[in-house]
Design an enzyme around this catalytic site. Structure first.
Site, PDB file in Angstrom:
ATOM      1  N   ASP A 138      -9.041  10.387  62.687  1.00  0.00           N
ATOM      2  CA  ASP A 138      -8.689   9.965  64.059  1.00  0.00           C
ATOM      3  C   ASP A 138      -7.814   8.709  64.119  1.00  0.00           C
ATOM      4  O   ASP A 138      -8.091   7.791  64.914  1.00  0.00           O
ATOM      5  CB  ASP A 138      -9.967   9.743  64.888  1.00  0.00           C
ATOM      6  N   LYS A 183     -10.738  18.381  66.874  1.00  0.00           N
ATOM      7  CA  LYS A 183     -12.161  18.418  67.227  1.00  0.00           C
ATOM      8  C   LYS A 183     -12.362  17.844  68.622  1.00  0.00           C
ATOM      9  O   LYS A 183     -11.487  17.126  69.121  1.00  0.00           O
ATOM     10  CB  LYS A 183     -12.972  17.630  66.200  1.00  0.00           C
ATOM     11  N   CYS A 202     -16.893   8.474  64.289  1.00  0.00           N
ATOM     12  CA  CYS A 202     -16.338   9.661  63.637  1.00  0.00           C
ATOM     13  C   CYS A 202     -16.287   9.550  62.121  1.00  0.00           C
ATOM     14  O   CYS A 202     -16.481  10.548  61.421  1.00  0.00           O
ATOM     15  CB  CYS A 202     -14.975   9.985  64.245  1.00  0.00           C
TER      16      CYS A 202
HETATM   17  C1  VGL Z   1     -14.486   8.528  68.409  1.00  0.00           C
HETATM   18  C2  VGL Z   1     -15.750   7.932  70.216  1.00  0.00           C
HETATM   19  C3  VGL Z   1     -15.284   9.017  70.924  1.00  0.00           C
HETATM   20  C4  VGL Z   1     -14.058   8.233  67.003  1.00  0.00           C
HETATM   21  C5  VGL Z   1     -14.022   9.629  69.085  1.00  0.00           C
HETATM   22  O1  VGL Z   1     -12.981   8.698  66.583  1.00  0.00           O
HETATM   23  O2  VGL Z   1     -14.795   7.504  66.311  1.00  0.00           O
HETATM   24  N1  VGL Z   1     -15.360   7.697  68.973  1.00  0.00           N
HETATM   25  N2  VGL Z   1     -14.410   9.864  70.350  1.00  0.00           N
END
Ligand code: VGL
Ligand code: ZN
Length: 205
Positions: free
Chosen positions: A8, A106, A151
């Protein structure tokens, strides 16, 4: 066979983004420095439809950081972030996303969040990453990215559950720390699950 999993590394998680992770931009140069040390590189991409159930904006009496029950699963509420086909969902501009990097998206189901790159939070739906790694003969994943306490942690723990060796590249991660100490606790949880924790300097071909 080793693989690098970049979690991410997207605009909304960088300073100035919708769900900014403090110093999140510091992981970009670490990622770029490691790319040619791995034959297999995966990037996960948080990829929510607008109106996703994890967005506080969908729950009028609730606030960012509240924890609710979302269809039977505990859910932290977040600002709207990484909405499909918006600039915030794009990979960081300075990340050298070459064409052989395989992307796994995702969080596409509005009714459930997906912190892990492998499964939705209820573990019922797989992203295909586990199968792809198995098909490629990968038995050891090196994990880094954003955010350490969400994540990255859940991806590392699921990789262990799938029987993979897991190495966390600690300087390649930054966390949210919604509660002080969340990042340290996340790292301890990963260690307890058998994840080794190293510095990017020690990762060689
Ligand atoms: C994430 C919170 C919500 C992450 C993704 O990438 O850690 N955290 N969505
Ligand atoms: Zn998300």
């Amino acid at each position: 066979m080793n693989a690098l999993i970049l979690i991410d590394i997207q605009n909304d998680f960088l300073p100035g983004g919708a769900l900014e992770v403090p110093d999140g931009d510091h992981v970009i140069s670490v990622a770029n420095s490691l790319l040619d040390r791995f034959e297999t590189v995966i990037a996960t991409q948080d990829w929510h439809p607008s109106g996703h159930g994890s967005f506080a904006s969908e729950h009028p009496d609730r606030h960012v950081g509240d924890v609710i029950d979302l269809h039977g699963v505990g859910q932290v509420l977040w600002p709207d972030h990484c909405v499909q086909n918006t600039p915030g969902a794009d990979f960081a501009t300075d990340l050298n996303m070459h064409s052989s990097i395989q992307i796994f998206r995702k969080g596409t189901d509005s009714t459930i969040d997906s912190y892990s790159g492998f499964f939705d939070n209820d573990h019922r739906t797989a992203t295909g990453l586990g199968d792809a790694l198995q098909a490629a003969g990968v038995d050891h994943v090196f994990v880094m990215g954003l955010a350490t306490d969400y994540c990255v942690k859940f991806t590392a723990l699921d990789a262990r559950r799938l029987g993979l060796a897991v190495t966390l590249i600690e300087d390649g991660c930054r966390g949210v720390n919604l509660q002080p100490g969340d990042v340290d606790r996340a790292i301890e949880e990963m260690r307890a699950a058998g994840v080794s924790v190293v510095s990017s300097k020690s990762v060689t071909k």
